[in-house]
Design an enzyme around this catalytic site. Structure first.
Site, mmCIF file in Angstrom:
data_model
loop_
_atom_site.group_PDB
_atom_site.id
_atom_site.type_symbol
_atom_site.label_atom_id
_atom_site.label_comp_id
_atom_site.label_asym_id
_atom_site.label_seq_id
_atom_site.Cartn_x
_atom_site.Cartn_y
_atom_site.Cartn_z
ATOM 1 N N ASP A 1 52.563 72.887 26.458
ATOM 2 C CA ASP A 1 51.975 72.225 27.621
ATOM 3 C C ASP A 1 51.729 70.740 27.366
ATOM 4 O O ASP A 1 51.840 69.922 28.283
ATOM 5 C CB ASP A 1 50.666 72.913 27.997
ATOM 6 C CG ASP A 1 50.898 74.265 28.669
ATOM 7 O OD1 ASP A 1 52.064 74.555 29.014
ATOM 8 O OD2 ASP A 1 49.922 75.023 28.835
ATOM 9 N N ASN B 1 46.445 66.664 34.112
ATOM 10 C CA ASN B 1 45.351 67.572 33.756
ATOM 11 C C ASN B 1 43.982 66.984 34.067
ATOM 12 O O ASN B 1 43.258 67.511 34.898
ATOM 13 C CB ASN B 1 45.416 67.930 32.269
ATOM 14 C CG ASN B 1 46.099 69.258 32.014
ATOM 15 O OD1 ASN B 1 46.561 69.918 32.934
ATOM 16 N ND2 ASN B 1 46.162 69.658 30.754
ATOM 17 N N ASP C 1 27.606 64.580 26.131
ATOM 18 C CA ASP C 1 28.612 64.049 25.214
ATOM 19 C C ASP C 1 29.779 63.438 25.972
ATOM 20 O O ASP C 1 30.597 62.719 25.395
ATOM 21 C CB ASP C 1 29.135 65.157 24.299
ATOM 22 C CG ASP C 1 28.132 65.557 23.230
ATOM 23 O OD1 ASP C 1 27.112 64.847 23.074
ATOM 24 O OD2 ASP C 1 28.365 66.576 22.552
ATOM 25 N N THR D 1 42.422 74.722 34.123
ATOM 26 C CA THR D 1 42.611 75.804 33.148
ATOM 27 C C THR D 1 42.749 75.262 31.728
ATOM 28 O O THR D 1 43.114 76.007 30.819
ATOM 29 C CB THR D 1 43.867 76.634 33.494
ATOM 30 O OG1 THR D 1 45.000 75.764 33.603
ATOM 31 C CG2 THR D 1 43.674 77.387 34.793
ATOM 32 N N TYR E 1 40.928 71.818 29.246
ATOM 33 C CA TYR E 1 39.668 71.452 28.584
ATOM 34 C C TYR E 1 38.463 71.785 29.463
ATOM 35 O O TYR E 1 37.431 72.259 28.985
ATOM 36 C CB TYR E 1 39.707 69.967 28.253
ATOM 37 C CG TYR E 1 38.590 69.456 27.380
ATOM 38 C CD1 TYR E 1 37.844 70.307 26.567
ATOM 39 C CD2 TYR E 1 38.285 68.095 27.342
ATOM 40 C CE1 TYR E 1 36.830 69.821 25.754
ATOM 41 C CE2 TYR E 1 37.278 67.599 26.533
ATOM 42 C CZ TYR E 1 36.551 68.463 25.759
ATOM 43 O OH TYR E 1 35.544 67.982 24.953
ATOM 44 N N LEU F 1 38.034 74.206 31.553
ATOM 45 C CA LEU F 1 37.733 75.636 31.490
ATOM 46 C C LEU F 1 36.969 75.973 30.215
ATOM 47 O O LEU F 1 36.024 76.763 30.237
ATOM 48 C CB LEU F 1 39.031 76.440 31.570
ATOM 49 C CG LEU F 1 38.893 77.965 31.547
ATOM 50 C CD1 LEU F 1 38.116 78.469 32.752
ATOM 51 C CD2 LEU F 1 40.273 78.622 31.486
ATOM 52 N N SER F 2 37.367 75.361 29.098
ATOM 53 C CA SER F 2 36.695 75.650 27.831
ATOM 54 C C SER F 2 35.264 75.118 27.807
ATOM 55 O O SER F 2 34.452 75.561 27.004
ATOM 56 C CB SER F 2 37.491 75.051 26.663
ATOM 57 O OG SER F 2 37.409 73.637 26.650
#
Length: 295
Positions: free
Chosen positions: A75, A149, A179, A190, A192, A194-195
């Site tokens: 990706d 993204n 941060d 879906t 960074y 999402l995490s």
């Protein structure tokens, strides 16, 4: 047909698949334009490619009648390929030599049948929204300030949080003590975002999502906003600077710079084979419906 090929260095285990791809393209009489740095890597790996081959380093080096670009990798490689074609309108297809494969959705085991389908025109073009970040005080990323993204702000060389004052269409939304924050497109929802606890947005939904990174106030949650708004960000940092990323591009920026984030003036054209399903991709990649007790 003229085809552009973009790739980066990858593990030697996938070289046979790359060779199979070039053999298939040669059999179809394709005229190839390969990214210069990638051609050097292919030479080192002794990959044999068709003799009628040209190189390019930017979209300006591609002929106007290129049919599509092939991205060979994961990706991240796909994001770089979209960045290179920029607003040229060239469709991009991704062959997945990486791990996850949300964007690069063609399996390396399906190269032959996928190329046959693309050459027949048996595919759809899926348009994906990009996000733009600009400043009247500085030139960002040499003018290539668009992301498929996300646009992300991070604290720099200090352990202290930064403060991000976010205004939507001139009205204060929030002062984020965190941060950093992520402004993600539906495509990037879906990744960074999402995490960091952000929601998944369906492509074409007409939204962005603002996701804070480790916020000081735990009641500050991700927020979905329309992609038609203008988001203005002012940053306060003890170190006097912060990091700004635009997909895979990152730069250090002075905290006295005001950023404007909005929808880009163009969309990315992604090639999707007719058997592609966004929801099936979500289920497969995120392991939805599987019972972890069986593993």
């Amino acid at each position: 047909m003229k085809i552009a090929v973009y790739g980066r260095e990858f593990h030697p285990s996938v070289i046979p698949y790359v060779q199979h791809l070039f053999d298939s393209l040669a059999a179809k009489g394709a005229e190839l334009w390969i990214y210069g740095g990638f051609r050097d890597f292919l030479n080192e790996q002794r990959v044999v490619y068709p003799p009628n081959l040209n190189t390019f380093v930017a979209k300006e080096g591609l002929p106007a009648d290129v049919g599509f670009m092939l991205s060979l990798g994961g990706d991240g490689t796909m994001l770089a390929a979209v960045s290179i074609v920029a607003d040229s309108g060239i469709p991009v297809a991704g062959i997945n030599f990486g791990r996850l494969g949300f964007l690069a959705d063609i399996s390396k085991d399906d190269i032959e049948v996928s190329m046959e389908a693309i050459f027949r025109g048996d595919y759809d073009i899926q348009k994906r929204t990009l996000v733009s970040v600009e400043s009247t005080q500085a030139e960002l990323f040499d003018g290539n300030h668009f992301a498929l993204n996300d646009v992300t702000l991070f604290k720099s060389d200090s352990s202290a949080m930064i403060t991000i004052n976010a205004h939507v269409n001139g009205e204060l939304l929030n002062a984020y003590w965190a941060d950093g924050i992520i402004v993600a497109t539906p495509t990037g929802s879906t990744a960074y975002s999402l995490s960091c606890g952000g929601p998944i947005l369906m492509p074409g939904s007409g939204n962005f999502v603002i996701t804070p990174i480790s916020p000081h106030n735990l009641n500050v949650r991700p927020m979905v906003i329309s992609d038609e708004v203008e988001l203005v960000l002012d940053i306060e940092s003890r170190s006097g600077k912060f990091l700004l990323s635009c997909d895979s591009k990152t730069t250090a920026v002075s905290s006295d710079i005001r950023l404007t984030v909005r929808k880009a003036h163009y969309q990315a054209n992604l090639i999707r084979l007719t058997n592609y399903s966004y929801f099936a991709t979500l289920r497969n990649k995120l392991l939805w419906g599987l019972d972890a007790r069986n593993y």
